[in-house]
Design a protein around this motif. Sequence first.
Motif, PDB file in Angstrom:
ATOM      1  N   UNK A   3       0.580  -1.251  -0.024  1.00  0.00           N
ATOM      2  CA  UNK A   3      -0.044  -0.057  -0.160  1.00  0.00           C
ATOM      3  C   UNK A   3       0.735   1.208  -0.053  1.00  0.00           C
ATOM      4  N   UNK A   4       2.277   1.104   0.100  1.00  0.00           N
ATOM      5  CA  UNK A   4       2.988   2.282  -0.021  1.00  0.00           C
ATOM      6  C   UNK A   4       3.330   2.825  -1.165  1.00  0.00           C
ATOM      7  N   UNK A   5       3.710   3.990  -1.384  1.00  0.00           N
ATOM      8  CA  UNK A   5       3.976   4.498  -2.921  1.00  0.00           C
ATOM      9  C   UNK A   5       5.251   3.962  -3.476  1.00  0.00           C
ATOM     10  N   UNK A   6       5.273   3.953  -4.809  1.00  0.00           N
ATOM     11  CA  UNK A   6       6.389   3.246  -5.521  1.00  0.00           C
ATOM     12  C   UNK A   6       6.885   4.179  -6.430  1.00  0.00           C
ATOM     13  N   UNK A   7       8.462   4.268  -6.398  1.00  0.00           N
ATOM     14  CA  UNK A   7       8.939   5.244  -7.202  1.00  0.00           C
ATOM     15  C   UNK A   7       9.980   4.292  -8.163  1.00  0.00           C
ATOM     16  N   UNK A   8      10.034   4.802  -9.477  1.00  0.00           N
ATOM     17  CA  UNK A   8      11.118   4.181 -10.187  1.00  0.00           C
ATOM     18  C   UNK A   8      11.608   5.183 -11.111  1.00  0.00           C
ATOM     19  N   UNK A   9      13.063   5.427 -11.138  1.00  0.00           N
ATOM     20  CA  UNK A   9      13.851   6.127 -11.765  1.00  0.00           C
ATOM     21  C   UNK A   9      15.095   5.175 -12.331  1.00  0.00           C
ATOM     22  N   UNK A  10      15.134   4.550 -13.592  1.00  0.00           N
ATOM     23  CA  UNK A  10      16.274   3.725 -13.685  1.00  0.00           C
ATOM     24  C   UNK A  10      17.725   4.146 -13.660  1.00  0.00           C
ATOM     25  N   UNK A  11      17.872   5.491 -13.851  1.00  0.00           N
ATOM     26  CA  UNK A  11      19.171   6.259 -13.601  1.00  0.00           C
ATOM     27  C   UNK A  11      19.720   6.114 -12.126  1.00  0.00           C
ATOM     28  N   UNK A  12      18.572   6.782 -11.319  1.00  0.00           N
ATOM     29  CA  UNK A  12      18.797   6.746  -9.996  1.00  0.00           C
ATOM     30  C   UNK A  12      19.059   5.335  -9.426  1.00  0.00           C
ATOM     31  N   UNK A  13      18.360   4.303  -9.790  1.00  0.00           N
ATOM     32  CA  UNK A  13      18.588   3.123  -9.208  1.00  0.00           C
ATOM     33  C   UNK A  13      19.794   2.205  -9.842  1.00  0.00           C
ATOM     34  N   UNK A  14      20.158   2.844 -11.137  1.00  0.00           N
ATOM     35  CA  UNK A  14      21.532   2.312 -11.527  1.00  0.00           C
ATOM     36  C   UNK A  14      22.811   3.016 -10.785  1.00  0.00           C
ATOM     37  N   UNK A  15      22.488   4.491 -10.531  1.00  0.00           N
ATOM     38  CA  UNK A  15      23.769   4.843  -9.779  1.00  0.00           C
ATOM     39  C   UNK A  15      23.827   4.461  -8.437  1.00  0.00           C
ATOM     40  N   UNK A  16      22.503   3.958  -7.670  1.00  0.00           N
ATOM     41  CA  UNK A  16      22.642   3.607  -6.299  1.00  0.00           C
ATOM     42  C   UNK A  16      23.102   2.223  -6.339  1.00  0.00           C
ATOM     43  N   UNK A 337      14.927  -7.370  -5.612  1.00  0.00           N
ATOM     44  CA  UNK A 337      14.106  -7.113  -4.901  1.00  0.00           C
ATOM     45  C   UNK A 337      12.801  -7.332  -5.954  1.00  0.00           C
ATOM     46  N   UNK A 338      11.503  -7.616  -5.558  1.00  0.00           N
ATOM     47  CA  UNK A 338      10.455  -7.428  -6.445  1.00  0.00           C
ATOM     48  C   UNK A 338       9.144  -6.984  -5.728  1.00  0.00           C
ATOM     49  N   UNK A 339       8.279  -6.280  -6.377  1.00  0.00           N
ATOM     50  CA  UNK A 339       7.277  -5.450  -5.968  1.00  0.00           C
ATOM     51  C   UNK A 339       6.155  -5.957  -6.871  1.00  0.00           C
ATOM     52  N   UNK A 340       4.645  -5.912  -6.202  1.00  0.00           N
ATOM     53  CA  UNK A 340       3.558  -6.058  -7.043  1.00  0.00           C
ATOM     54  C   UNK A 340       3.110  -4.485  -6.932  1.00  0.00           C
ATOM     55  N   UNK A 341       3.093  -3.916  -8.182  1.00  0.00           N
ATOM     56  CA  UNK A 341       2.702  -2.430  -8.283  1.00  0.00           C
ATOM     57  C   UNK A 341       1.530  -2.152  -8.903  1.00  0.00           C
ATOM     58  N   UNK A 342       0.515  -1.344  -8.393  1.00  0.00           N
ATOM     59  CA  UNK A 342      -0.605  -0.887  -9.175  1.00  0.00           C
ATOM     60  C   UNK A 342      -0.384   0.559  -9.478  1.00  0.00           C
ATOM     61  N   UNK A 343      -0.624   0.832 -10.854  1.00  0.00           N
ATOM     62  CA  UNK A 343      -0.460   2.095 -11.452  1.00  0.00           C
ATOM     63  C   UNK A 343      -1.519   2.727 -11.453  1.00  0.00           C
ATOM     64  N   UNK A 344      -1.635   3.722 -10.740  1.00  0.00           N
ATOM     65  CA  UNK A 344      -2.718   4.812 -10.488  1.00  0.00           C
ATOM     66  C   UNK A 344      -2.450   6.050 -11.738  1.00  0.00           C
ATOM     67  N   UNK A 345      -3.689   6.141 -12.611  1.00  0.00           N
ATOM     68  CA  UNK A 345      -3.547   6.989 -13.684  1.00  0.00           C
ATOM     69  C   UNK A 345      -4.050   8.045 -12.934  1.00  0.00           C
TER      70      UNK A 345
END
Length: 363
Positions: A3-16, A337-345
């Motif tokens: 139920x928490x928010x999910x954030x995805x930025x491939x460049x940030x995750x790559x850098x991390x 890691x893996x997540x189940x994510x619902x995409x809110x439009x």
Amino acid sequence: MTGGPFCFDPWALYTAGELTNPNTVLAGVIGQGKSALAKSLAVRAIATGRRVYVPGDPKGEWSFVAEAVGGAVVRLGPGLPTRLNPLDAHGMGTAEAHGPRLRILGALGALTLRRELRPSEHEAMEASLAAVESHPEPTLSEIVDALAVHTTLDGEGRDLEYALRRLVRGDLAGMFDGTSTQRLDRAAPMTVLDLSGIGSDDDALAVAMACASAWLEHALVAGSAKRWVIYDEAWRLMRSVPLVRRMQAQWKLSRAYGIANLLVLHRLSDLDAVGRAGSEARALAEGLLADCSTRIVYRQESDQLEPTRRALGLSTAERDILTTLPRGTGLWKMPRRSHVVHHHLTAAELALFDTDAAMRDEP
Ligand SMILES: Nc1ncnc2c1ncn2[C@@H]1O[C@H](COP(=O)(O)OP(=O)(O)OP(=O)(O)O)[C@@H](O)[C@H]1O
Ligand SMILES: [Mg+2]
């Protein structure tokens, strides 16, 4: 799931250090919201200064999105006024442009011949390019004429000449056989190549994509903005071996230029259409998939569960939820890691990304 928010930025995750590359594959059955997710990723990334390139949109559903964010749309199709010259130098000198021009000509030759070029055909191609590249803006029509001269001299290259003639006088005429009518705007937040005018002809689609990829290379090398390159309906594009080969060459450059590729498929067995197991084409396609650190899986048919699990390295628990995922919900699998994510439009996104309008009875 939390139920928490999910954030995805491939460049940030790559850098991390969370991802080994910024590329993403997205698979799911028809109508589950894959394109909607891709569009949200694109539009929301633009808000943070990223840019987006859609090098082929066979359904013509990205144009509204590009227009809404102040981007550029290039519409290609028989009878449409836009022409792209695959031999555009994009400001390079003749010597510098020679290699890229030869590569695009080789790809167009293989696509229209539906086979690899023979060494003698390569030679004929190179001689023809040499004959016209001193012109300020060499075109495919000139290449075909030069091939004809070469052919009468020693008989080699006739098949190639006839095959390429299709782009100049045949059913594909008018799209690639003159100087470009449009310039690539590298500063545009989003650039979409709308191929819906081409219809269901996979050959024409592949040729248009190959020509567009020659353009894309120049967009990649210029500028420092991070860029999403989105292959929606990639399963259709990947039926063409020369295209897969060009995609692979571009993916190799991706890291150097800050590109994140997004590949949208229905199911992993779409890759079977590329070539038999063990073939070069299949190895190339599997290489592209292996090069996607992030795997997003939307609902799959039950016969696809095992192949999907194997291809993406899912656990059995992850596999078993794939048939139950509702629309707009996916399993996001990353290396650790893996997540189940619902995409809110958002309401605005919903209005802009709607591809269901034709299915509804409007009042
Ligand atoms: N997360 C979501 N929430 C609500 N509606 C959604 C969501 N995702 C998609 N939709 C709606 O579902 C419809 C189909 O979505 P979309 O076109 O993205 O599916 P798709 O998986 O790309 O389908 P296809 O395989 O045919 O390309 C759209 O009209 C869209 O507005
Ligand atoms: Mg779609």
